[in-house]
Design an enzyme around this catalytic site. Structure first.
Site, short mmCIF file in Angstrom:
data_model
loop_
_atom_site.label_atom_id
_atom_site.label_comp_id
_atom_site.label_asym_id
_atom_site.label_seq_id
_atom_site.Cartn_x
_atom_site.Cartn_y
_atom_site.Cartn_z
N SER A 116 0.81 -1.21 0.00
CA SER A 116 0.00 0.00 0.00
C SER A 116 0.84 1.26 0.00
CB SER A 116 -0.97 -0.02 1.18
OG SER A 116 -1.89 1.05 1.09
N ASP A 281 -1.96 6.58 -3.56
CA ASP A 281 -0.84 5.91 -2.91
C ASP A 281 -0.27 4.77 -3.76
OD1 ASP A 281 -3.02 4.20 -2.65
OD2 ASP A 281 -2.32 3.38 -0.75
N ASP A 285 -5.40 2.78 -3.80
CA ASP A 285 -6.70 2.74 -3.11
C ASP A 285 -6.94 3.94 -2.20
OD1 ASP A 285 -4.95 2.05 -1.06
OD2 ASP A 285 -5.94 0.16 -0.54
N ARG A 286 -5.93 4.75 -1.96
CA ARG A 286 -6.12 5.93 -1.10
C ARG A 286 -6.14 7.19 -1.94
NH1 ARG A 286 -3.71 4.85 4.72
NH2 ARG A 286 -3.75 2.59 4.71
N LYS A 380 -11.31 0.24 -1.03
CA LYS A 380 -11.31 1.69 -1.16
C LYS A 380 -10.69 2.03 -2.51
CE LYS A 380 -7.33 1.90 2.04
NZ LYS A 380 -7.56 0.73 2.89
#
Length: 552
Positions: A116, A281, A285-286, A380
């Site tokens: 991530s 990111d 997903d961010r 997300k």
């Protein structure tokens, strides 16, 4: 290929392969140990067995060791009997895109290779997780079973075969397995175009006076953002910066916050600031979204998107409910109450939203850690959130700052901040939390009389636990919550996303409904709570830090 023989390789179990909130994350060097990656992958396959005849999605964020790991997993998947493997070209698949592909092609699930927002490189972080057939992260019951498999594993299955060419679209047959190298972007981009009003967004760029920058941070979302923003929506070439995924993210830290996305932040501040900026990111997903000289807190973002969902084609008929992670501010709760829809408070970790989404109880969900999403996938989704905001700007014909301030005028403002103390000694951090938990019964009624906190009284405190309303599963010890009589709340929890030491996260939020106080600096507005948090938990004493490493 003919005469492919499955090999059974003897291995030794490792005792440190328990998945965290987002899979197994360790240093690259740990994954490079003989049998380490193989053991975990075989544990996954053993848990979801039988694998014969099943389809699997495979891809990652392109960080160091991504390509090598994919070759290992392909050989193991063939040996374990999978009939079809869909692999992102170049080994690339963003996490939300992987969820999209799993759902569209109705596979049994997928293996996503990512750590991530953690740094990448030979001496940095790597990660692996399994997502189920709904496209979402494996639930705790499944990850617990995988962990148990890792503790008792004695062998793994693989084959002898040359590496698969990952950079050419097409199919290859090895034994019973068809390996399909797919375009990693197309399915996801098509899904986005079906959800949003692309014509309205195109008009922003046709006028020529709307300036946007998307910082992909040399991470996975570069190709996705270029396809959608520049090619399909017509944003000028160069709108996407740092758009080529690199194994070390260009030496940067692919975490879209005010500290690590400083290049973007600079473009959104000053007299010549751009109108809108966004970053995502490592695995896509961010999201962080910014207006001209204006920062949008992720908690506010979830609340504003919920309040304005009817502006978006995909949600124009209404939404069934909303959910937030426990540490996320209560801004969205107020919107849900006004809309007369359910609002659920879940533990940190996207997997907890999965049951609610699958059951149709919620449509939108989000976390304070720059994660927002909906029922279109089971992860997300950073670029989805950016498109939601662009669609909103195009429909309302207002700058970001006006949209946010109008929201505060209607619902009040929930000031929120998160203080991260990174790579803290694990023993010290755990002892701090242990002592804090011991105090919980005696905390209500305690009054703080420091220089900035005179008269603040604790109304209640607990260690958050969650009972899933769909399957009644229970999750405990999810963070200490402290509520104060000024409407403030403090949350203490240890994060499971780091790879060394412990990360102590302290979340502070407080509601304000006086319009004259809506423009305060966040740290100033929460200064009383910050002082109480340190006094209450002994943060400086246990961490040895005078201040947080990161403030968001």
């Amino acid at each position: 290929m003919k005469n492919i023989t499955t090999k059974e390789v003897t291995t030794q179990a490792f005792d440190d392969q328990k998945p965290g909130t987002s899979g197994l994350r360790k240093k690259v060097t740990q994954f490079q140990q003989v049998g380490y990656l193989e053991n975990f992958v075989q544990a996954v396959f053993n848990t979801i067995a039988p694998c014969a005849g099943k389809s699997l999605v495979l891809g990652g964020d392109g960080r160091f060791y991504n390509r090598e790991a994919i070759q290992v997993i392909i050989r193991m998947a063939i040996a374990n009997g999978f009939s079809h493997i869909l692999v992102g070209k170049g080994g690339i698949l963003s996490t939300p895109a992987a969820s999209c592909v799993i759902r569209k092609h109705q596979t049994c699930g997928g293996i996503i290779l990512s750590a991530s927002h953690n740094p990448g490189g030979p001496d940095e972080d790597f990660g692996i997780k399994f997502n189920g057939e709904n496209g979402g992260p494996a639930p705790e019951k499944l990850t617990d079973e995988i962990f148990q498999q890792t503790l008792s594993i004695t062998h793994y299955q693989t084959i002898d075969a040359e590496d698969v060419e990952l950079d050419q679209l097409g199919t290859l047959q090895i034994a019973q397995t068809q390996i399909e190298i797919i375009d990693p972007v197309i399915d996801y981009a098509d899904l986005m175009e079906s959800m949003f009003d692309f014509d309205a967004m195109k008009s922003l760029f046709k006028q020529g006076d709307f300036q946007l920058c998307f910082d992909a941070m040399h991470a996975v979302n570069g190709p996705y953002a270029k396809e959608i923003l520049e090619r399909r929506l017509g944003a000028p070439a160069g709108t996407v910066i740092n758009g080529v995924p690199l194994t070390d993210f260009g030496g940067g830290h692919p975490d879209p916050n005010l500290v690590h996305a400083h290049e973007l932040v600079n473009l959104l501040h000053g007299e010549d600031a751009l109108d809108f900026g966004a970053a995502s990111d490592g695995d896509g997903d961010r999201n962080m979204v910014l207006g001209k000289n204006f920062y949008i807190n992720p908690c506010d973002s979830l609340a504003i998107l919920t309040a304005n969902a009817d502006c978006i084609p995909a949600y124009s008929k209404g939404i069934s409910g909303v959910a937030r992670s426990m540490p996320t501010s209560r801004a969205v709760d107020r919107v849900a109450t006004a809309m007369n829809i359910p609002c659920y408070e879940t533990p940190t970790g996207w997997k907890f939203f999965g049951n609610l989404l699958d059951a149709g109880k919620i449509t939108l969900c989000g976390e304070e850690s720059f994660g927002t999403g909906s029922d279109h996938v089971r992860e997300k989704d950073g670029l989805w959130a950016v498109l939601f905001w662009l669609n909103l700007i195009a429909v309302k014909k207002q700058p970001v700052s006006n949209i946010v301030r109008n929201h505060w005028a209607k619902y009040g403002r929930d000031y929120f901040t998160r203080h991260d103390y990174e790579a803290v000694d694990s023993g010290d951090a755990q002892e701090m939390i242990r002592q804090l938990k011991e105090k919980i019964p005696s905390l209500p009624g305690q009054i703080f009389s420091g220089s900035q906190s005179a008269g603040l009284t604790i109304e209640s405190a607990d260690d958050f636990q969650y009972i899933d309303p769909v399957d009644n599963s229970k999750t405990t010890e999810q963070g200490v919550r402290v509520y104060l009589n000024n409407g403030g709340r403090i949350v203490f929890r240890l994060s499971g996303t780091g790879t060394q030491g412990a990360t102590l996260r302290v979340y502070l939020d407080c509601y304000q409904n006086n319009p004259d106080l809506f423009e305060q600096d966040t740290q100033e507005a929460l200064s009383e709570l910050i002082q109480v948090a340190d006094t209450l938990a002994g943060i400086k004493r246990f961490t040895g830090r005078e201040k947080p490493d990161v403030i968001t």
